[in-house]
Design an enzyme around this catalytic site. Structure first.
Site, PDB file in Angstrom:
ATOM      1  N   ASP A  39       0.883  -1.167   0.000  1.00  0.00           N
ATOM      2  CA  ASP A  39       0.000   0.000   0.000  1.00  0.00           C
ATOM      3  C   ASP A  39       0.922   1.218   0.000  1.00  0.00           C
ATOM      4  OD1 ASP A  39      -1.532   2.193   0.705  1.00  0.00           O
ATOM      5  OD2 ASP A  39      -2.877   1.025   1.972  1.00  0.00           O
ATOM      6  N   ALA A  63      -2.755   4.077  -8.325  1.00  0.00           N
ATOM      7  CA  ALA A  63      -3.350   5.421  -8.343  1.00  0.00           C
ATOM      8  C   ALA A  63      -4.796   5.355  -7.897  1.00  0.00           C
ATOM      9  CB  ALA A  63      -3.283   6.011  -9.752  1.00  0.00           C
ATOM     10  N   TYR A  64      -5.296   6.503  -7.488  1.00  0.00           N
ATOM     11  CA  TYR A  64      -6.745   6.673  -7.293  1.00  0.00           C
ATOM     12  C   TYR A  64      -7.263   7.156  -8.634  1.00  0.00           C
ATOM     13  CZ  TYR A  64     -11.190   8.130  -5.264  1.00  0.00           C
ATOM     14  OH  TYR A  64     -12.527   8.255  -4.971  1.00  0.00           O
ATOM     15  N   TYR A 128      -9.310  15.070  -9.416  1.00  0.00           N
ATOM     16  CA  TYR A 128      -8.403  14.002  -9.867  1.00  0.00           C
ATOM     17  C   TYR A 128      -7.180  14.620 -10.549  1.00  0.00           C
ATOM     18  CZ  TYR A 128      -6.617  10.361 -13.015  1.00  0.00           C
ATOM     19  OH  TYR A 128      -5.802   9.505 -13.719  1.00  0.00           O
ATOM     20  N   LYS A 132      -3.252  14.501  -9.282  1.00  0.00           N
ATOM     21  CA  LYS A 132      -2.171  13.936 -10.100  1.00  0.00           C
ATOM     22  C   LYS A 132      -1.068  14.972 -10.345  1.00  0.00           C
ATOM     23  CE  LYS A 132      -2.139  10.337 -11.992  1.00  0.00           C
ATOM     24  NZ  LYS A 132      -1.593   8.997 -11.579  1.00  0.00           N
TER      25      LYS A 132
HETATM   26  N1  LIG Z   1      -7.455   4.872 -17.024  1.00  0.00           N
HETATM   27  C1  LIG Z   1      -7.228   5.970 -17.736  1.00  0.00           C
HETATM   28  O1  LIG Z   1      -7.977   6.303 -18.675  1.00  0.00           O
HETATM   29  C2  LIG Z   1      -6.034   6.815 -17.442  1.00  0.00           C
HETATM   30  C3  LIG Z   1      -5.832   7.988 -18.204  1.00  0.00           C
HETATM   31  C4  LIG Z   1      -4.689   8.760 -17.922  1.00  0.00           C
HETATM   32  C5  LIG Z   1      -3.802   8.379 -16.942  1.00  0.00           C
HETATM   33  N2  LIG Z   1      -4.041   7.244 -16.198  1.00  0.00           N
HETATM   34  C6  LIG Z   1      -3.081   6.860 -15.170  1.00  0.00           C
HETATM   35  O2  LIG Z   1      -2.533   5.615 -15.537  1.00  0.00           O
HETATM   36  C7  LIG Z   1      -2.164   4.888 -14.354  1.00  0.00           C
HETATM   37  C8  LIG Z   1      -2.697   3.474 -14.422  1.00  0.00           C
HETATM   38  O3  LIG Z   1      -4.121   3.554 -14.541  1.00  0.00           O
HETATM   39  P1  LIG Z   1      -5.025   2.243 -14.578  1.00  0.00           P
HETATM   40  O4  LIG Z   1      -6.080   2.488 -15.600  1.00  0.00           O
HETATM   41  O5  LIG Z   1      -4.158   1.026 -14.693  1.00  0.00           O
HETATM   42  O6  LIG Z   1      -5.687   2.321 -13.141  1.00  0.00           O
HETATM   43  P2  LIG Z   1      -6.455   1.192 -12.320  1.00  0.00           P
HETATM   44  O7  LIG Z   1      -6.880   0.089 -13.222  1.00  0.00           O
HETATM   45  O8  LIG Z   1      -7.481   1.911 -11.519  1.00  0.00           O
HETATM   46  O9  LIG Z   1      -5.322   0.627 -11.360  1.00  0.00           O
HETATM   47  C9  LIG Z   1      -4.843   1.318 -10.271  1.00  0.00           C
HETATM   48  C10 LIG Z   1      -4.348   0.309  -9.286  1.00  0.00           C
HETATM   49  O10 LIG Z   1      -3.845   1.031  -8.157  1.00  0.00           O
HETATM   50  C11 LIG Z   1      -4.181   0.278  -7.020  1.00  0.00           C
HETATM   51  N3  LIG Z   1      -4.163   1.107  -5.813  1.00  0.00           N
HETATM   52  C12 LIG Z   1      -5.079   2.023  -5.398  1.00  0.00           C
HETATM   53  N4  LIG Z   1      -4.705   2.554  -4.229  1.00  0.00           N
HETATM   54  C13 LIG Z   1      -3.533   1.973  -3.900  1.00  0.00           C
HETATM   55  C14 LIG Z   1      -2.652   2.090  -2.801  1.00  0.00           C
HETATM   56  N5  LIG Z   1      -2.917   2.915  -1.790  1.00  0.00           N
HETATM   57  N6  LIG Z   1      -1.533   1.334  -2.785  1.00  0.00           N
HETATM   58  C15 LIG Z   1      -1.260   0.479  -3.783  1.00  0.00           C
HETATM   59  N7  LIG Z   1      -2.062   0.302  -4.845  1.00  0.00           N
HETATM   60  C16 LIG Z   1      -3.182   1.050  -4.894  1.00  0.00           C
HETATM   61  C17 LIG Z   1      -5.557  -0.267  -7.307  1.00  0.00           C
HETATM   62  O11 LIG Z   1      -5.777  -1.382  -6.474  1.00  0.00           O
HETATM   63  P3  LIG Z   1      -7.250  -1.977  -6.262  1.00  0.00           P
HETATM   64  O12 LIG Z   1      -7.617  -2.588  -7.558  1.00  0.00           O
HETATM   65  O13 LIG Z   1      -7.018  -2.954  -5.166  1.00  0.00           O
HETATM   66  O14 LIG Z   1      -8.118  -0.805  -5.895  1.00  0.00           O
HETATM   67  C18 LIG Z   1      -5.428  -0.647  -8.776  1.00  0.00           C
HETATM   68  O15 LIG Z   1      -4.991  -1.982  -8.911  1.00  0.00           O
HETATM   69  C19 LIG Z   1      -2.666   5.717 -13.174  1.00  0.00           C
HETATM   70  O16 LIG Z   1      -1.606   6.476 -12.678  1.00  0.00           O
HETATM   71  C20 LIG Z   1      -3.689   6.644 -13.808  1.00  0.00           C
HETATM   72  O17 LIG Z   1      -3.807   7.842 -13.077  1.00  0.00           O
HETATM   73  C21 LIG Z   1      -5.132   6.453 -16.444  1.00  0.00           C
END
Ligand SMILES: NC(=O)c1ccc[n+]([C@@H]2O[C@H](COP(=O)([O-])OP(=O)(O)OC[C@H]3O[C@@H](n4cnc5c(N)ncnc54)[C@H](OP(=O)(O)O)[C@@H]3O)[C@@H](O)[C@H]2O)c1
Length: 283
Positions: A39, A63-64, A128, A132
């Protein structure tokens, strides 16, 4: 062999790296840490993991990411997206670990009409984005060597994302309303993973934009999903005002990728070609 620790390994990006890790494991040792393993909001947890693994690289994929919920859960969003980045920066500096962090197009003002360059971040539209941006600043203020990659409109066969949602709804419904006044660039997670390795292999530090090449609206994106999957569902263009949401969305969040291209010399696949490849793996 350089060792990479990956946080948030069960998220969309983490699972995408797991799926293609064989491409990189001849050169790197990759250790995946889910939220249960690490975490990132507790500095002592991070320190223990660094002491145990002594990583050369730390990929922060945790990330959140719930954009609308972040409006009411601001504290939690800032804890994970900003405070935890400060902890990661401190530990990376202490252990001589290169921090690779993923950020977002939401750090830009989002009004356009010209693609944003890396130095234009600021005046974010929602909590958000603000969390970030604050996380990026925390990393930049730490003494860690870092590479921050801003990306947009992520999708993959894993987790939940626009492509999977449209595909499922398209099979269920005869028509769907999709906004046609927000423009951006979709990014297939697989191309983002390759971009991350391209950057670290070129020892590129600092901040970089990365998405697939080209620009579309959510409406264009949805139409392509239906076309490529042979789904007859009618996609109807509507304005953002038709779908009021707690968090404001940028009308134009296209990013200039010249810095990435010049650092790596790599070509970036076009968004529709990447989508077609991804959809061939989506059942
Ligand atoms: N998705 C998009 O469209 C998008 C666009 C631009 C940038 N991004 C960035 O790209 C990155 C990856 O995004 P993603 O789509 O892969 O996100 P995601 O599917 O929501 O994955 C985020 C992961 O972070 C974990 N997490 C949350 N709080 C945590 C904590 N305190 N300690 C450790 N792990 C934690 C979550 O665990 P749980 O599953 O257990 O909650 C989840 O597995 C992020 O930085 C996001 O901001 C995403």
């Amino acid at each position: 062999m350089p060792r990479i620790l990956v946080s948030g390994a069960d998220g969309q990006l983490g699972q995408s790296l797991k799926a293609i890790q064989d491409t990189y494991t001849p050169i790197y040792e990759i250790i995946f840490l889910s939220q249960a393993d690490l975490d990132i909001t507790t500095s002592s947890n991070i320190q223990s993991v660094f002491e145990k693994y002594k990583p050369d690289f730390f990929f922060n994929f945790a990330a959140y990411t719930q954009v609308d919920l972040a409006e009411e859960n601001k504290e939690e969003a800032f804890l994970i997206n900003s405070q935890a980045c400060a902890y990661l920066g401190q530990n990376c500096a202490a252990f001589n670990t290169h921090l690779v962090h993923i950020s977002t197009d939401y750090v830009y003002p989002g009004k356009g009409p010209v693609p944003y360059r890396e130095e234009q971040a600021g005046s974010t539209l929602n909590q958000y984005g603000a969390s970030k941006l604050s996380g990026e600043q925390a990393i930049q203020q730490s003494k860690a060597v870092y590479t921050i990659i801003r990306t947009s409109w992520l999708y993959s066969v894993f987790g939940s994302n626009f492509v999977k949602t449209m595909y499922t709804l398209g099979l269920e419904r005869d028509e769907l309303n999709v906004v046609d006044d927000q423009f951006g660039s979709p990014t297939w997670t697989r191309d983002l993973i390759h971009a991350i390795f391209n950057l670290i292999q070129h020892k590129a530090t600092g901040v970089y934009n990365f998405s697939n090449e080209g620009v579309c609206s959510w409406y264009d994106f949805a139409q392509k999903i239906m076309e490529y999957k042979g789904i007859t569902c009618q996609i109807k263009p509507v304005s953002t005002a038709v779908f009021p949401r707690p968090a404001k969305r940028p009308p134009f969040s296209v990013m200039d990728k010249a810095k990435y291209k010049s650092a790596t010399g790599a070509d970036i696949p076009k968004w529709d070609k990447a989508l077609l490849k991804m959809l061939s793996n989506l059942e």
